[in-house]
Scaffold this motif. Sequence first.
Motif, PDB file in Angstrom:
ATOM      1  N   THR A 152      12.292   2.271 -16.301  1.00 29.81           N
ATOM      2  CA  THR A 152      10.711   2.498 -16.656  1.00 29.81           C
ATOM      3  C   THR A 152      10.584   2.344 -14.989  1.00 29.81           C
ATOM      4  OG1 THR A 152      10.775   0.800 -17.586  1.00 29.81           O
ATOM      5  CG2 THR A 152      10.522   2.643 -18.157  1.00 29.81           C
ATOM      6  N   GLN A 153      11.679   1.467 -14.822  1.00 33.82           N
ATOM      7  CA  GLN A 153      11.477   0.560 -13.276  1.00 33.82           C
ATOM      8  C   GLN A 153      11.302   1.487 -11.520  1.00 33.82           C
ATOM      9  OE1 GLN A 153      12.373  -3.368 -13.186  1.00 33.82           O
ATOM     10  NE2 GLN A 153      10.817  -3.968 -14.412  1.00 33.82           N
TER      11      GLN A 153
ATOM     12  N   THR B   5      10.579   8.419   0.294  1.00 33.06           N
ATOM     13  CA  THR B   5      11.971   7.495  -0.460  1.00 33.06           C
ATOM     14  C   THR B   5      13.439   7.939   0.346  1.00 33.06           C
ATOM     15  OG1 THR B   5      11.562   9.746  -1.889  1.00 33.06           O
ATOM     16  CG2 THR B   5       9.575   7.675  -2.477  1.00 33.06           C
TER      17      THR B   5
ATOM     18  N   ALA C 173       9.144   4.123  -4.870  1.00 34.33           N
ATOM     19  CA  ALA C 173       7.977   3.977  -3.463  1.00 34.33           C
ATOM     20  C   ALA C 173       7.934   2.002  -3.006  1.00 34.33           C
ATOM     21  CB  ALA C 173       7.297   4.434  -4.254  1.00 34.33           C
TER      22      ALA C 173
ATOM     23  N   THR D 119       1.135   7.561  -4.560  1.00 43.57           N
ATOM     24  CA  THR D 119       1.559   8.145  -5.943  1.00 43.57           C
ATOM     25  C   THR D 119       1.636   7.672  -7.648  1.00 43.57           C
ATOM     26  OG1 THR D 119       1.293  10.775  -5.153  1.00 43.57           O
ATOM     27  CG2 THR D 119       2.641  10.350  -7.299  1.00 43.57           C
ATOM     28  N   ASN D 120       3.058   6.454  -7.112  1.00 44.22           N
ATOM     29  CA  ASN D 120       3.242   5.571  -7.986  1.00 44.22           C
ATOM     30  C   ASN D 120       3.047   4.667  -7.272  1.00 44.22           C
ATOM     31  OD1 ASN D 120       5.265   8.023  -9.044  1.00 44.22           O
ATOM     32  ND2 ASN D 120       7.069   7.592  -7.447  1.00 44.22           N
ATOM     33  N   LEU D 121       2.733   4.489  -6.437  1.00 44.36           N
ATOM     34  CA  LEU D 121       2.014   2.928  -5.701  1.00 44.36           C
ATOM     35  C   LEU D 121       0.646   2.634  -6.879  1.00 44.36           C
ATOM     36  CD1 LEU D 121       4.478   1.805  -3.814  1.00 44.36           C
ATOM     37  CD2 LEU D 121       4.444   1.516  -5.545  1.00 44.36           C
TER      38      LEU D 121
ATOM     39  N   LEU E 163       6.336  12.620  -0.780  1.00 44.64           N
ATOM     40  CA  LEU E 163       6.617  11.261  -1.394  1.00 44.64           C
ATOM     41  C   LEU E 163       8.177  11.812  -0.881  1.00 44.64           C
ATOM     42  CD1 LEU E 163       6.329   9.008  -3.246  1.00 44.64           C
ATOM     43  CD2 LEU E 163       6.958  10.237  -4.804  1.00 44.64           C
TER      44      LEU E 163
ATOM     45  N   PRO F 157      11.012   4.971 -10.634  1.00 41.55           N
ATOM     46  CA  PRO F 157      10.459   5.491  -9.456  1.00 41.55           C
ATOM     47  C   PRO F 157       9.536   4.089  -8.678  1.00 41.55           C
ATOM     48  CG  PRO F 157      10.483   6.416 -11.510  1.00 41.55           C
ATOM     49  CD  PRO F 157      11.478   5.217 -11.873  1.00 41.55           C
ATOM     50  N   ILE F 158       9.017   3.240  -9.697  1.00 45.91           N
ATOM     51  CA  ILE F 158       8.116   2.362  -8.454  1.00 45.91           C
ATOM     52  C   ILE F 158       9.110   1.816  -7.496  1.00 45.91           C
ATOM     53  CG2 ILE F 158       6.591   0.694  -8.600  1.00 45.91           C
ATOM     54  CD1 ILE F 158       5.843   0.998 -11.492  1.00 45.91           C
TER      55      ILE F 158
ATOM     56  N   GLN G  26      -1.078   1.337 -10.087  1.00 48.00           N
ATOM     57  CA  GLN G  26      -0.457  -0.177 -10.837  1.00 48.00           C
ATOM     58  C   GLN G  26      -1.563  -0.868  -9.415  1.00 48.00           C
ATOM     59  OE1 GLN G  26       2.605   0.221 -12.790  1.00 48.00           O
ATOM     60  NE2 GLN G  26       2.410   2.304 -11.978  1.00 48.00           N
TER      61      GLN G  26
ATOM     62  N   ASP H 110       5.025  16.014  -4.531  1.00 47.92           N
ATOM     63  CA  ASP H 110       6.543  15.750  -4.635  1.00 47.92           C
ATOM     64  C   ASP H 110       7.164  15.995  -3.625  1.00 47.92           C
ATOM     65  OD1 ASP H 110       5.664  15.154  -6.930  1.00 47.92           O
ATOM     66  OD2 ASP H 110       6.498  17.040  -8.385  1.00 47.92           O
TER      67      ASP H 110
END
Length: 242
Positions: A41-42, A21, A48, A94-96, A17, A44-45, A99, A14
């Motif tokens: 919901t979008q 950011t 990143a 971590t966040n990407l 990350l 964090p993505i 996907q 964290d």
Amino acid sequence: MSVVGSDMPGHERDDALHSFTDKWRARWPEWAVAQVFVPATQRPIALAWASLLQELTDAAWGGSDARPGEAKLAWWGEELQGWAQGRRRHPLGTNLQRQPAPWAQLASALPSLRDSRERPRDSEEAVAALQPFARAAAATEAVLFEGPFDAAIPAVTASLLHARLAHMGEPAVPLGLLAVAGESGPLSAWGRELLAQWPVTAGARPRRVWSALARQRLARGDAALPLPPWATLLAAWRGARS
């Protein structure tokens, strides 16, 4: 380039990350206000992804010597290919990475981003130089945010040109404008030209908000100067509604 393994303790991942950011937040403090117009919901993505784009463009355009940036982009090419194969080393993964975005396509477009460091002759060349990377980024956003692909390409391109101007300053101005800018200066002339050509459509909600913020910075006369809160709120609201 130092990397962070995916087997690090959670708090260390964290922190790593956030170190990336937070760099983007420092350049775009407007996000603290503007993010309310992006679905929770979008966020964090989106954060990143914006931070990844900044890492890539900083590598392409930063410094007086292009070689360190070229090495970073080469590393990122390998990293993004790894994301496509289910592996990750960088904290932004971590966040990407999980996907289902076209990470390999983005990796393949990095050489065009590297080459965009060269000063363009005119606005057409400036746009053309960024098209391979802009298309790959728009394809990625279409997956990350479930938005349109074609509509995002002009907005991504415009935002990249804005970022290049904000990051590089006068070296981002096309050669043709250096001779005709006159008393207003080449930076102002290029900013006005970008503003006059700014696209109306902009893809998914996060891109529309980012595009609106970049456009408003240009309209206020300084590509790198953050907007005051009231201007941020109005620009982000208009972008979200467009």
